[in-house]
Scaffold this motif. Structure first.
Motif, PDB file in Angstrom:
ATOM      1  N   ARG A 184      17.661 -17.493   6.098  1.00 23.95           N
ATOM      2  CA  ARG A 184      18.513 -18.017   7.171  1.00 23.95           C
ATOM      3  C   ARG A 184      19.842 -17.267   7.244  1.00 23.95           C
ATOM      4  NH1 ARG A 184      20.279 -22.944   6.388  1.00 23.95           N
ATOM      5  NH2 ARG A 184      19.558 -23.259   4.256  1.00 23.95           N
ATOM      6  N   LEU A 185      20.344 -16.870   6.088  1.00 16.57           N
ATOM      7  CA  LEU A 185      21.600 -16.121   6.044  1.00 16.57           C
ATOM      8  C   LEU A 185      21.457 -14.777   6.755  1.00 16.57           C
ATOM      9  CD1 LEU A 185      24.478 -15.668   4.951  1.00 16.57           C
ATOM     10  CD2 LEU A 185      23.450 -14.842   2.827  1.00 16.57           C
ATOM     11  N   VAL A 186      20.392 -14.054   6.440  1.00 20.96           N
ATOM     12  CA  VAL A 186      20.168 -12.757   7.080  1.00 20.96           C
ATOM     13  C   VAL A 186      19.948 -12.938   8.580  1.00 20.96           C
ATOM     14  CG1 VAL A 186      18.514 -10.846   7.274  1.00 20.96           C
ATOM     15  CG2 VAL A 186      19.355 -11.562   5.033  1.00 20.96           C
ATOM     16  N   ALA A 187      19.245 -13.984   8.973  1.00 23.70           N
ATOM     17  CA  ALA A 187      19.023 -14.241  10.399  1.00 23.70           C
ATOM     18  C   ALA A 187      20.345 -14.460  11.123  1.00 23.70           C
ATOM     19  CB  ALA A 187      18.106 -15.455  10.579  1.00 23.70           C
ATOM     20  N   ALA A 188      21.272 -15.203  10.503  1.00 27.65           N
ATOM     21  CA  ALA A 188      22.569 -15.471  11.125  1.00 27.65           C
ATOM     22  C   ALA A 188      23.410 -14.199  11.218  1.00 27.65           C
ATOM     23  CB  ALA A 188      23.314 -16.539  10.333  1.00 27.65           C
ATOM     24  N   ILE A 189      23.385 -13.390  10.151  1.00 23.35           N
ATOM     25  CA  ILE A 189      24.176 -12.156  10.148  1.00 23.35           C
ATOM     26  C   ILE A 189      23.636 -11.177  11.190  1.00 23.35           C
ATOM     27  CG2 ILE A 189      24.759 -10.107   8.790  1.00 23.35           C
ATOM     28  CD1 ILE A 189      24.901 -11.929   6.326  1.00 23.35           C
ATOM     29  N   THR A 190      22.319 -11.013  11.233  1.00 23.31           N
ATOM     30  CA  THR A 190      21.732 -10.052  12.172  1.00 23.31           C
ATOM     31  C   THR A 190      21.836 -10.532  13.618  1.00 23.31           C
ATOM     32  OG1 THR A 190      19.526 -11.011  11.811  1.00 23.31           O
ATOM     33  CG2 THR A 190      20.138  -9.115  10.462  1.00 23.31           C
ATOM     34  N   ALA A 191      22.030 -11.848  13.815  1.00 25.23           N
ATOM     35  CA  ALA A 191      22.250 -12.386  15.158  1.00 25.23           C
ATOM     36  C   ALA A 191      23.728 -12.350  15.541  1.00 25.23           C
ATOM     37  CB  ALA A 191      21.730 -13.818  15.244  1.00 25.23           C
ATOM     38  N   ALA A 210      28.641 -10.676   9.675  1.00 24.60           N
ATOM     39  CA  ALA A 210      28.030 -11.087  10.939  1.00 24.60           C
ATOM     40  C   ALA A 210      28.770 -10.493  12.135  1.00 24.60           C
ATOM     41  CB  ALA A 210      28.000 -12.610  11.039  1.00 24.60           C
ATOM     42  N   GLN A 211      30.058 -10.281  11.982  1.00 21.46           N
ATOM     43  CA  GLN A 211      30.835  -9.643  13.055  1.00 21.46           C
ATOM     44  C   GLN A 211      30.519  -8.150  13.166  1.00 21.46           C
ATOM     45  OE1 GLN A 211      34.937 -10.636  11.916  1.00 21.46           O
ATOM     46  NE2 GLN A 211      35.010 -12.152  13.563  1.00 21.46           N
ATOM     47  N   ASN A 212      30.244  -7.528  12.023  1.00 20.88           N
ATOM     48  CA  ASN A 212      30.115  -6.067  11.976  1.00 20.88           C
ATOM     49  C   ASN A 212      28.683  -5.551  12.001  1.00 20.88           C
ATOM     50  OD1 ASN A 212      32.908  -6.016  11.676  1.00 20.88           O
ATOM     51  ND2 ASN A 212      32.815  -5.909   9.444  1.00 20.88           N
ATOM     52  N   LEU A 218      18.881  -5.224   5.815  1.00 19.11           N
ATOM     53  CA  LEU A 218      18.876  -6.599   5.305  1.00 19.11           C
ATOM     54  C   LEU A 218      17.477  -7.208   5.408  1.00 19.11           C
ATOM     55  CD1 LEU A 218      22.218  -7.986   6.812  1.00 19.11           C
ATOM     56  CD2 LEU A 218      21.762  -7.499   4.408  1.00 19.11           C
ATOM     57  N   GLN A 219      16.835  -6.991   6.518  1.00 18.98           N
ATOM     58  CA  GLN A 219      15.495  -7.554   6.714  1.00 18.98           C
ATOM     59  C   GLN A 219      14.483  -6.930   5.764  1.00 18.98           C
ATOM     60  OE1 GLN A 219      15.315  -6.739  10.891  1.00 18.98           O
ATOM     61  NE2 GLN A 219      16.250  -8.693  11.469  1.00 18.98           N
ATOM     62  N   LEU A 220      14.675  -5.660   5.432  1.00 18.40           N
ATOM     63  CA  LEU A 220      13.787  -5.006   4.471  1.00 18.40           C
ATOM     64  C   LEU A 220      13.927  -5.645   3.090  1.00 18.40           C
ATOM     65  CD1 LEU A 220      11.784  -2.782   3.721  1.00 18.40           C
ATOM     66  CD2 LEU A 220      13.734  -1.228   3.392  1.00 18.40           C
ATOM     67  N   ILE A 221      15.158  -5.952   2.683  1.00 13.66           N
ATOM     68  CA  ILE A 221      15.379  -6.607   1.388  1.00 13.66           C
ATOM     69  C   ILE A 221      14.694  -7.972   1.366  1.00 13.66           C
ATOM     70  CG2 ILE A 221      17.108  -7.569  -0.187  1.00 13.66           C
ATOM     71  CD1 ILE A 221      19.061  -5.411   0.826  1.00 13.66           C
ATOM     72  N   ILE A 222      14.830  -8.730   2.458  1.00  9.12           N
ATOM     73  CA  ILE A 222      14.190 -10.042   2.535  1.00  9.12           C
ATOM     74  C   ILE A 222      12.670  -9.907   2.437  1.00  9.12           C
ATOM     75  CG2 ILE A 222      13.684 -11.981   4.079  1.00  9.12           C
ATOM     76  CD1 ILE A 222      16.374 -12.215   2.746  1.00  9.12           C
ATOM     77  N   ALA A 223      12.124  -8.912   3.120  1.00 13.04           N
ATOM     78  CA  ALA A 223      10.671  -8.697   3.079  1.00 13.04           C
ATOM     79  C   ALA A 223      10.210  -8.388   1.661  1.00 13.04           C
ATOM     80  CB  ALA A 223      10.292  -7.565   4.026  1.00 13.04           C
ATOM     81  N   GLN A 281      22.473  -2.506  14.156  1.00 10.79           N
ATOM     82  CA  GLN A 281      21.011  -2.551  14.124  1.00 10.79           C
ATOM     83  C   GLN A 281      20.472  -1.954  12.824  1.00 10.79           C
ATOM     84  OE1 GLN A 281      19.590  -0.704  17.740  1.00 10.79           O
ATOM     85  NE2 GLN A 281      19.850  -2.588  18.927  1.00 10.79           N
ATOM     86  N   LEU A 282      21.114  -0.886  12.347  1.00 14.23           N
ATOM     87  CA  LEU A 282      20.696  -0.280  11.086  1.00 14.23           C
ATOM     88  C   LEU A 282      20.945  -1.224   9.922  1.00 14.23           C
ATOM     89  CD1 LEU A 282      19.642   2.086   9.448  1.00 14.23           C
ATOM     90  CD2 LEU A 282      21.967   3.046   9.432  1.00 14.23           C
TER      91      LEU A 282
END
Length: 233
Positions: free
Chosen positions: A200-207, A115-117, A126-131, A120-121
């Motif tokens: 929710r995990l991916v949302a937190a990391i990408t935020a 989440a720190q690192n 991550l979002q593609l994997i979730i999709a 955008q790429l």
């Protein structure tokens, strides 16, 4: 390519030379080491002594021996801890829950660092994997995507020690219970909970919210431990 070594510390000296050449890129994953005769001459040791070193390197997962005697640098050095960790596991008569607990501790820290690192790429990947996870019911594909998600998070964390030990503990778990990841990723009564945690995990990391990512990953790994306990008891 290699220099003669101090024969009083053969293994450590050979290991240091091989690691140094991997670090500098002179040896790359998949590269063949020189033939035993040539390598023994370059190092100034006997072939029997060299074979003992190569056996140890193979056990550590740093090198791979193939039929005919050729030795290669392992193509996946991130997995080199699986063998030694398995030995330690057996020595202490550990249970599968111990391996999962180890993985959980590493994964929660990886989520925090990711989440720190997260760039955008990274976020897009991550979002593609979730999709893809949301769009399929195929058990095998969902298992592969779950693995990809956790490993991608560990890669984003950018800590090779966490990644290597986490990879080894994950392999250890899956070696003990074949298909365990596929079992958890089946579309059944547990799937909505796991899928929600992933989202929710991916949302937190990408935020870029480290504390929330760590909290959700901890919740996710506790769910995995609970489900594992249910199927092993």
């Amino acid at each position: 390519m290699f220099r003669k070594i101090d024969r009083t510390n053969t293994f450590n000296d050979v290991l240091k030379q091989i690691i140094a050449q991997i670090q500098t890129g002179e040896l790359k994953p998949g590269d063949a080491l020189p033939a035993e005769r040539i390598l023994a001459e370059e190092l100034g040791i006997s072939r029997p002594a060299l074979r003992e070193v190569l056996k140890a390197l193979s056990l550590l997962g740093i090198t791979v021996s193939v039929h005919g005697g050729a030795n290669y640098i392992a193509t996946d050095l991130s997995s080199c801890l699986t063998g030694p960790l398995s030995i330690i596991f057996q020595m202490y008569n550990s249970k599968i829950q111990d391996a999962v607990s180890l993985r959980g501790a590493l994964e929660t820290k990886a989520a925090y660092l990711a989440a720190q690192n997260c760039s955008q790429l990274d976020a897009a990947e991550l979002q593609l994997i979730i999709a893809k996870l949301d769009s399929t019911d195929d058990e095998t594909l969902r298992s592969d995507l779950d693995r990809d998600l956790h490993f991608k998070i560990a890669q984003i964390a950018d800590n090779p020690l966490i990644f290597s030990v986490m990879n080894a503990s994950s392999q250890l778990t899956e070696n003990m219970i074949v298909g365990i990841r596929s079992h958890f990723m089946q579309k059944d009564e547990d799937s909505p909970e796991i899928d929600s945690q992933h989202t929710r995990l991916v949302a937190a990391i990408t935020a870029n919210n480290p504390s929330l990512a760590e909290q959700i990953m901890s919740e996710h790994m506790q769910t995995i431990e609970r489900l594992l306990k249910e199927i092993t008891e």
